[in-house]
Scaffold this motif. Structure first.
Motif, short mmCIF file in Angstrom:
data_model
loop_
_atom_site.label_atom_id
_atom_site.label_comp_id
_atom_site.label_asym_id
_atom_site.label_seq_id
_atom_site.Cartn_x
_atom_site.Cartn_y
_atom_site.Cartn_z
N SER A 143 0.81 -1.09 -0.11
CA SER A 143 0.10 0.17 -0.10
C SER A 143 0.90 1.39 0.00
O SER A 143 0.65 2.14 -0.87
N SER A 144 2.04 1.20 0.58
CA SER A 144 2.63 2.26 0.79
C SER A 144 3.57 2.64 -0.57
O SER A 144 3.60 3.73 -0.97
N ALA A 145 3.95 1.41 -1.27
CA ALA A 145 4.36 1.47 -2.52
C ALA A 145 3.66 2.30 -3.71
O ALA A 145 3.98 3.03 -4.39
N ILE A 146 2.29 1.76 -3.39
CA ILE A 146 1.20 2.29 -4.49
C ILE A 146 1.07 3.85 -4.12
O ILE A 146 1.07 4.72 -5.06
N TYR A 147 1.11 4.22 -2.88
CA TYR A 147 0.71 5.67 -2.43
C TYR A 147 1.98 6.53 -2.93
O TYR A 147 1.89 7.61 -3.31
N VAL A 148 3.12 5.97 -2.57
CA VAL A 148 4.54 6.56 -3.10
C VAL A 148 4.49 6.71 -4.47
O VAL A 148 4.94 7.82 -5.09
N GLY A 149 4.16 5.58 -5.22
CA GLY A 149 4.00 6.01 -6.74
C GLY A 149 2.82 6.90 -7.17
O GLY A 149 3.32 7.78 -7.99
N VAL A 150 1.84 7.19 -6.70
CA VAL A 150 0.94 8.12 -6.94
C VAL A 150 1.39 9.46 -6.66
O VAL A 150 1.15 10.34 -7.48
N ALA A 151 2.20 9.45 -5.55
CA ALA A 151 2.78 10.87 -5.17
C ALA A 151 3.88 11.28 -6.28
O ALA A 151 3.76 12.45 -6.71
N ILE A 152 4.58 10.37 -6.37
CA ILE A 152 5.40 10.45 -7.43
C ILE A 152 5.03 10.87 -9.10
O ILE A 152 5.61 11.77 -9.53
N GLY A 153 4.11 10.15 -9.21
CA GLY A 153 3.31 10.28 -10.57
C GLY A 153 2.79 11.78 -10.67
O GLY A 153 3.00 12.58 -11.54
N GLY A 154 2.23 12.44 -9.48
CA GLY A 154 1.66 13.76 -9.54
C GLY A 154 2.74 14.62 -9.63
O GLY A 154 2.77 15.84 -10.59
N VAL A 155 3.93 14.61 -9.04
CA VAL A 155 4.89 15.45 -8.93
C VAL A 155 5.56 15.38 -10.46
O VAL A 155 6.12 16.39 -11.00
N LEU A 156 5.94 14.25 -11.18
CA LEU A 156 6.52 13.92 -12.46
C LEU A 156 5.40 14.57 -13.26
O LEU A 156 6.09 15.10 -14.26
N GLY A 157 4.24 14.37 -13.40
CA GLY A 157 3.41 14.97 -14.17
C GLY A 157 3.32 16.37 -14.27
O GLY A 157 3.39 17.07 -15.43
N GLY A 158 3.40 16.93 -13.24
CA GLY A 158 3.53 18.52 -13.09
C GLY A 158 4.90 19.18 -13.59
O GLY A 158 4.92 19.94 -14.23
N ILE A 159 5.98 18.46 -13.29
CA ILE A 159 7.18 19.05 -13.56
C ILE A 159 7.47 18.78 -15.44
O ILE A 159 7.83 19.51 -15.86
N THR A 160 6.86 17.62 -15.80
CA THR A 160 6.80 17.46 -17.36
C THR A 160 6.39 18.49 -18.11
O THR A 160 6.53 18.88 -19.18
N GLN A 161 5.03 18.80 -17.67
CA GLN A 161 4.21 19.87 -18.14
C GLN A 161 5.10 21.20 -18.51
O GLN A 161 4.62 22.03 -19.50
N GLU A 162 6.08 21.67 -17.68
CA GLU A 162 6.99 22.56 -17.95
C GLU A 162 7.96 22.53 -19.11
O GLU A 162 8.61 23.42 -19.63
N TRP A 163 8.02 21.28 -19.50
CA TRP A 163 8.88 20.96 -20.70
C TRP A 163 8.20 20.38 -21.91
O TRP A 163 8.96 20.72 -22.90
N LEU A 164 7.36 19.72 -21.65
CA LEU A 164 6.79 18.88 -22.74
C LEU A 164 5.19 19.40 -23.13
O LEU A 164 4.62 19.84 -21.88
N ALA A 165 4.61 19.29 -24.14
CA ALA A 165 3.18 19.39 -24.05
C ALA A 165 2.56 18.49 -23.27
O ALA A 165 2.88 17.35 -23.30
N ILE A 166 1.41 19.09 -22.95
CA ILE A 166 0.72 17.98 -22.06
C ILE A 166 0.31 16.59 -22.69
O ILE A 166 -0.05 15.58 -22.10
N ALA A 167 -0.23 16.61 -24.07
CA ALA A 167 -0.35 15.56 -24.66
C ALA A 167 0.77 14.52 -24.73
O ALA A 167 0.68 12.97 -25.08
N LEU A 168 2.07 14.82 -24.33
CA LEU A 168 3.08 13.84 -24.43
C LEU A 168 3.57 13.52 -22.92
O LEU A 168 4.42 12.88 -22.59
N LEU A 169 2.64 13.70 -21.91
CA LEU A 169 2.81 13.08 -20.58
C LEU A 169 3.07 11.49 -20.56
O LEU A 169 3.70 11.18 -19.84
#
Length: 400
Positions: free
Chosen positions: A344-370
């Motif tokens: 469960s911890s691994a899942i929620y850590v992954g969810v948190a990382i995904g949210g951060v990674l998705g937010g950072i990625t949008q600063e460099w790539l078009a959102i369609a490339l997430l």
């Protein structure tokens, strides 16, 4: 593996299903509670007179509390009768949701979300452990799929229904979630036998954590969930170009298709791991997720294509949830609560990382490339799993 009040309750199919149903209701309540708050944030922010960003920290503190508390509390409760431990966890969960619904201020609501997360932290792990305990070995995968299916059904039905109720009064949504917790508690009291894991020393319970395979499974789970939630966290913006020119509830249709896919993937994996190698199902789920995320930029041009893609993508996510838990419990059944808590911890850590990674990625790539960095995360999970299998040649995961 376990001692129960009844002699092998799983031997009677009808009684077996009856015992699993309240476990599924409990995970459905947890899943709904964990994610529905995000859709209620604007109303909560307005009511409590805080900014939307501040209200968003209610989601963050819930996820972080759950991730930290899950393995610790799962271990502390592992010596108790699982039925009693589940009832205790559900009681805290219900009180936390009632307190959240009645919160007159932001600080009190933040505290109540921490309390709710402490209750929720062990419910999925304990429910999964109970399902494994009452199921005959040849049906463990399907039993786990049914219980975890409650969690994934919450993404398909719980979230939309919660937001619908929340459009009337956000506090009413949390009262409804508390009601589900009460319903699950009564069902567990009425239909679940007493289940006690055999007496095992702390050293023996922690022994699986010294195994490379266990650490690999947990790492792969975190990585693949990070990949999935890099896209899912921003699915509204990710599909905005397609949904904006469609009918008003196009996004709801996409989310429903994804949730239906997750639910289907749960039950497919549950059936397959009872018959073939868990490793093969894991590689198919993790690798399939990588492929679906990689082609996601090609899917966002047409609503019908997006819906079909979301359905298949969701299935890979649902398969991964079940097969990884199944592989963990097959390593050390007596340590199931601790391992499920860590999962469960691994899942929620992954969810948190995904949210951060998705937010950072949008600063460099078009959102369609997430989907590109998301696919890399899922591919890393797949490669990690394959490399671990090659280096250890584990005979336990060969087809039966």
């Amino acid at each position: 593996m376990t001692q129960t009040e009844d002699a092998l309750p799983a031997a009677r199919p009808s009684g077996f299903a009856k015992s699993l149903l309240p476990l599924a209701v409990s995970t459905f309540a947890v899943g709904t509670d964990a994610f529905v708050i995000a859709g209620l944030l604007p109303a909560i922010a307005t009511d409590l007179e805080v900014g939307t960003a501040a209200a968003g920290q209610l989601v963050t503190v819930f996820a972080l509390t759950l991730a930290i508390a899950a393995p610790v509390l799962s271990w502390l409760l592992s010596s108790l009768d699982l039925r009693r431990a589940l009832q205790m966890a559900l009681a805290v969960f219900v009180v936390g949701n009632v307190a959240t619904a009645l919160s007159p201020s932001y600080s009190i609501m933040m505290t109540s979300r921490v309390l709710t997360a402490l209750g929720a932290a062990t419910i999925t792990a304990l429910a999964s452990s109970a399902a494994v305990a009452i199921a005959p070995e040849e049906r463990r995968g399907r039993a786990m799929a049914l219980v975890i299916g409650g969690l994934t059904l919450s993404t398909a039905l719980g979230m939309p229904l919660g937001n619908l109720i929340g459009s009337i009064d956000w506090r009413l949504t949390l009262r409804a979630v508390a009601g589900l917790g009460v319903l699950a508690t009564l069902g567990i009291w009425a239909s679940l036998p007493r289940i006690s894991l055999p007496a095992v020393s702390l050293t023996a319970r922690l022994a699986p954590l010294r195994q490379t395979k266990v650490l690999t499974i947990l790492a792969a789970t975190a990585l693949v969930m990070a990949g999935h939630y890099t896209v899912y966290t921003y699915i509204g913006a990710f599909t905005a170009e397609t949904t904006s020119g469609s009918f008003p509830h196009a996004l709801t249709l996409i989310l429903f298709a994804w949730g239906l896919g997750v639910l289907s993937g749960n039950f497919l994996a549950g059936s397959w791991v009872d018959r073939i190698s868990g490793l093969k199902v894991a590689v198919a789920a993790l690798g399939g997720g990588a492929v679906l995320l990689a082609i996601s930029p090609l899917a966002v041009g047409h609503l019908v294509v997006v819906v079909v893609w979301a359905l298949v993508w969701g299935a890979t996510d649902g398969m991964a949830s079940v097969v990884q838990q199944h592989r963990l419990v097959m390593i050390a059944p007596v340590s199931a609560p601790l391992l499920f808590g860590l999962n469960s911890s691994a899942i929620y850590v992954g969810v948190a990382i995904g949210g951060v990674l998705g937010g950072i990625t949008q600063e460099w790539l078009a959102i369609a490339l997430l989907g590109v960095p998301a696919a890399i995360m899922a591919l890393l999970a797949t490669l990690l799993t394959v490399i671990q299998a090659w280096t250890t040649q584990d005979p336990e995961e060969q087809p039966t």
